[in-house]
Design an enzyme around this catalytic site. Sequence first.
Site, short mmCIF file in Angstrom:
data_model
loop_
_atom_site.label_atom_id
_atom_site.label_comp_id
_atom_site.label_asym_id
_atom_site.label_seq_id
_atom_site.Cartn_x
_atom_site.Cartn_y
_atom_site.Cartn_z
CB SER A 326 -0.94 0.01 1.21
OG SER A 326 -1.89 -1.04 1.11
CG ASP A 365 -10.60 -3.35 1.65
OD1 ASP A 365 -10.37 -2.44 0.83
OD2 ASP A 365 -10.40 -3.23 2.88
CG HIS A 371 -12.81 0.87 3.91
ND1 HIS A 371 -12.22 -0.25 3.36
CD2 HIS A 371 -12.01 1.25 4.96
CE1 HIS A 371 -11.11 -0.52 4.01
NE2 HIS A 371 -10.96 0.36 4.98
#
Length: 633
Positions: A326, A365, A371
């Site tokens: 990330s 995810d 989210h």
Amino acid sequence: MPWGEIKDTAAERRMFQRRTLVMLGVAVLLLGVLIGRMYQLQVTEHDTYRTLSDKNRVQVQSVPPTRGLIYDRNGVLLAENRPVFSVTLVPERVAGMDATLEKLQQLLSISEEDLDRFRRRLREPRRPYQELPLRYDLTEGEIARLAVHRHELPGVEVAAELVRYYPHGELTAHALGYVGRINRQELQRIDPVNYAGSNYIGKTGIEAFYEEVLHGKVGYQHVETNARGRTLRVLERQNPVPGEDLQLHLDIRLQQLAHELLDGRRGAIVAIDPNTGGLLALASVPGFDANLFVTGIGVQAYRELRDSHDKPLFNRALGGQYPPASTVKPMMAIAALDSGVIGRHETIWDPGYFQLTKGGHRYRDWKRGGHGWVDLIKAVAESCDTYFYDVAVRMGVDVIHEYLDQFGFGRNDALDVRGARSGLLPSPDWKRGAHSQPWYPGDTVNMGIGQGFMLATPLQLATATAVIANDGVWRQPRLLKDVVGDTPLDEVLPKATRDNVILKNPDDWNFVTKSMIEVMHGRRGSARRASVGASYTMAGKSGTAQVFSLGQDEEYNAEEIEERLRDHALFVGFAPVVDPQIVVSVIIENGGGGSSAAAPVVRALFDAWLEGFADEETGAELAAAGSAGESSG
């Protein structure tokens, strides 16, 4: 018969006179030849025979230059030269090598390893009358014993030489590199004149990259010797030109703190000054003591380093190639905005997974419940994988490759750091060549979150983050800060080769930086705990790189996995946000979550650099006290 009729006295006298004249002529002739020969030797060929005589009496010896010193940015000595006494042999002057070695073994403590190394050097090509070292670092008692038996050991000398010494040992080994004995391959490529009398050459790191500057220029001296070849006096001397001293951007305090923060864990830390590209810290743990390699490391000691499972000889900061995970999301955000694939406030629904086709494979995810609706700021702050899966597919691999290339991925952009690797920025052409397979959409999905085929080094991650901190201005990483001497820096430091990153909307830099600020200071930021109590604003991004792939319905449980198969913890960041002074990238192998394991390390380095090193223990305690974060990204 009367006596007079038998003996003719007059005739005998005449014969005697003739013989005398002949002998006198012969003597005069021989004397003339002798005088002529003496004239030829003393007058006509005087210079020739004087030269031959001087060769027996006078020798020309090379005087090696003193190697330049290396300092950190504050003038702290990182590499110096210290005198060492060693016993050396000149094979051409040794009457019996085996007998001499046996005698030396009686006088000194000489290991079989020393003998093997000496015999190996004896067989290698070398310069005539070159001294070959047998034992280094003699004690005063050993020097005294050799002096007493000196007359019994022709060709054996006690030589004093300056040998490289690294006061900080393991702390600087990977950053500076080290020098070592000149080997056969190096002997064939170096200048034999300038290296006459030199025994050492830079092998790795800065020592190798700036070898020409550090080495200097050789000198010479004419010395008078006796019949045994021992020096009596110096007749003439041309002093060598010492090597230039170098000052690096490296700060040994920050370097030491980086090692302390890693605390024996396998990993690397790179810290960069974004204003210059200067490398403030370049730490790789575990390391090794570079002093072991200067005069020749023992076989057993080298085998232990080489075969260690932790690979202490491997420079993780420059050569370690890891999935960036990330930490690549801020660069992906820049690419998505500038390419027009997504708007700043456009939202994407995250149910906890992404599918290329309805009913197809689910790319999960890190947050299993998802989210919800996510925009770019939230996607970076909370490290939403689904958001970047989606924008990656929209951009396509070619657009991603084009933008990430501008940030330095897939390249070695270091100006003077030897050994840096280029990582891997995959493309369809690369995959066809390397795997004989086409590029699949799923490859693009994985690339969107820095997984799959993509690999990057800690140095590349720090460099790419510095580009964001500088709003697109490139400052290629370098160690050299200045040359402490007459040589201008511009003549030594390689020229920059990278162009700045120009965006259609320059304000996109600030927007993406804002998302990185949210990572550290936002209410739901994945690394917000690392910023608690900070007196400055920082920007960062965590990353958690998978070491192996999980199945479709498998869950990651670190406690049930072998330690070396656990996720790598990564973090990149810069501070302060306004006028950044330091950029840091951290990788902790098998360390777990980037927010929990790596972010506190970055915070400690920020504090030390921006607020001072007065209380270094506070930084170490802060890193050790890092609590579990909310995100694995």
